[in-house]
Design a protein around this motif. Structure first.
Motif, short mmCIF file in Angstrom:
data_model
loop_
_atom_site.label_atom_id
_atom_site.label_comp_id
_atom_site.label_asym_id
_atom_site.label_seq_id
_atom_site.Cartn_x
_atom_site.Cartn_y
_atom_site.Cartn_z
N THR A 6 86.89 -39.48 -3.17
CA THR A 6 86.82 -39.17 -4.59
C THR A 6 87.09 -37.69 -4.82
O THR A 6 87.83 -37.31 -5.74
CB THR A 6 85.46 -39.59 -5.17
OG1 THR A 6 85.31 -41.00 -5.00
CG2 THR A 6 85.35 -39.24 -6.64
N TYR A 10 90.05 -36.00 -7.12
CA TYR A 10 89.90 -34.99 -8.17
C TYR A 10 90.84 -33.81 -7.91
O TYR A 10 91.42 -33.26 -8.84
CB TYR A 10 88.46 -34.48 -8.22
CG TYR A 10 87.42 -35.46 -8.69
CD1 TYR A 10 87.74 -36.68 -9.26
CD2 TYR A 10 86.08 -35.16 -8.55
CE1 TYR A 10 86.76 -37.57 -9.67
CE2 TYR A 10 85.09 -36.03 -8.97
CZ TYR A 10 85.43 -37.23 -9.54
OH TYR A 10 84.46 -38.10 -9.95
N THR A 13 94.73 -34.22 -8.95
CA THR A 13 94.88 -34.63 -10.35
C THR A 13 95.28 -33.43 -11.18
O THR A 13 94.80 -32.32 -10.94
CB THR A 13 93.55 -35.24 -10.87
OG1 THR A 13 93.29 -36.45 -10.16
CG2 THR A 13 93.61 -35.52 -12.36
N TYR A 15 94.93 -31.99 -14.88
CA TYR A 15 94.12 -32.14 -16.08
C TYR A 15 94.95 -31.57 -17.22
O TYR A 15 95.01 -30.35 -17.41
CB TYR A 15 92.77 -31.44 -15.89
CG TYR A 15 92.04 -32.04 -14.71
CD1 TYR A 15 91.25 -33.17 -14.86
CD2 TYR A 15 92.24 -31.54 -13.42
CE1 TYR A 15 90.63 -33.76 -13.77
CE2 TYR A 15 91.63 -32.13 -12.32
CZ TYR A 15 90.83 -33.23 -12.50
OH TYR A 15 90.23 -33.83 -11.41
N SER A 58 82.56 -42.46 -10.93
CA SER A 58 83.86 -42.81 -10.35
C SER A 58 83.98 -44.27 -9.96
O SER A 58 84.66 -44.62 -9.00
CB SER A 58 84.19 -41.89 -9.17
OG SER A 58 84.39 -40.58 -9.63
N GLY A 89 93.43 -36.80 -17.53
CA GLY A 89 93.43 -36.56 -16.09
C GLY A 89 94.48 -37.46 -15.47
O GLY A 89 94.31 -38.68 -15.44
N GLN A 121 78.72 -38.63 -15.22
CA GLN A 121 79.86 -38.12 -14.47
C GLN A 121 79.43 -37.33 -13.24
O GLN A 121 78.37 -36.73 -13.21
CB GLN A 121 80.74 -37.26 -15.37
CG GLN A 121 81.32 -38.02 -16.54
CD GLN A 121 82.19 -39.18 -16.11
OE1 GLN A 121 83.05 -39.05 -15.26
NE2 GLN A 121 81.96 -40.34 -16.71
N LEU A 135 86.00 -27.32 -9.73
CA LEU A 135 85.22 -28.53 -9.91
C LEU A 135 83.75 -28.15 -9.79
O LEU A 135 83.33 -27.60 -8.77
CB LEU A 135 85.59 -29.57 -8.83
CG LEU A 135 84.80 -30.87 -8.86
CD1 LEU A 135 85.06 -31.64 -10.15
CD2 LEU A 135 85.15 -31.72 -7.65
#
Length: 143
Positions: A6, A10, A13, A15, A58, A89, A121, A135
């Motif tokens: 996961t 992230y 990705t 954004y 997730s 995203g 989240q 992050l």
């Protein structure tokens, strides 16, 4: 607890902040964005947070449940008087779906993280003018 897969997702990705009458502004973790700096300048803010209400922890949920959570977040932001731009995203990985959310200018890390926890989240993407996108994990991600 958040998995390494996961976390990698992230990191892989973009954004994309959807700017009215302009090109989307993309953020990538650990990267500086002159376009985000210009957006912050235009908004009179120093910080920006990207947050979604889709797929808490997730885990994949049905689109109807995700959209209901998204609308709750939209109303929550409006109730708090926090301006927000739509963001998307967009994952690099096949099998991951794009998730809509909101880019919230001027919010602190603490408030943004608290809001992320409210919506289940694992984290937020936080950007400060002149810095790099990072992050920020919630307590939920570390359990």
């Amino acid at each position: 607890m958040i998995s390494p897969t996961t976390l990698q997702g992230y990191a892989e990705t973009t954004y994309a902040i959807l700017v009215p009458d302009g090109e989307p502004v993309g953020l990538r973790l650990h990267e500086h964005s002159p376009e985000a700096d210009a957006l912050l300048d235009s908004l009179g803010a120093d910080t920006l947070c990207c947050l979604t209400a889709w797929n808490p922890c997730s885990r994949r949920y049905p689109a109807t449940r995700n959209m209901a959570a998204h609308q709750r977040l939209r109303r929550d932001l409006a109730r708090r008087g926090w301006p927000a731009l739509p963001h998307l995203g967009v994952p690099d990985q096949r099998g991951w779906r794009a998730e809509p959310g909101f880019a919230i200018p001027g919010i602190t890390k603490e408030k943004a993280t608290g809001l992320a926890e409210t919506y289940g989240q694992f984290g937020i993407v936080f950007y400060e003018r002149g810095g790099v996108a990072e992050l920020i994990l919630t307590r939920r991600a570390l359990r």
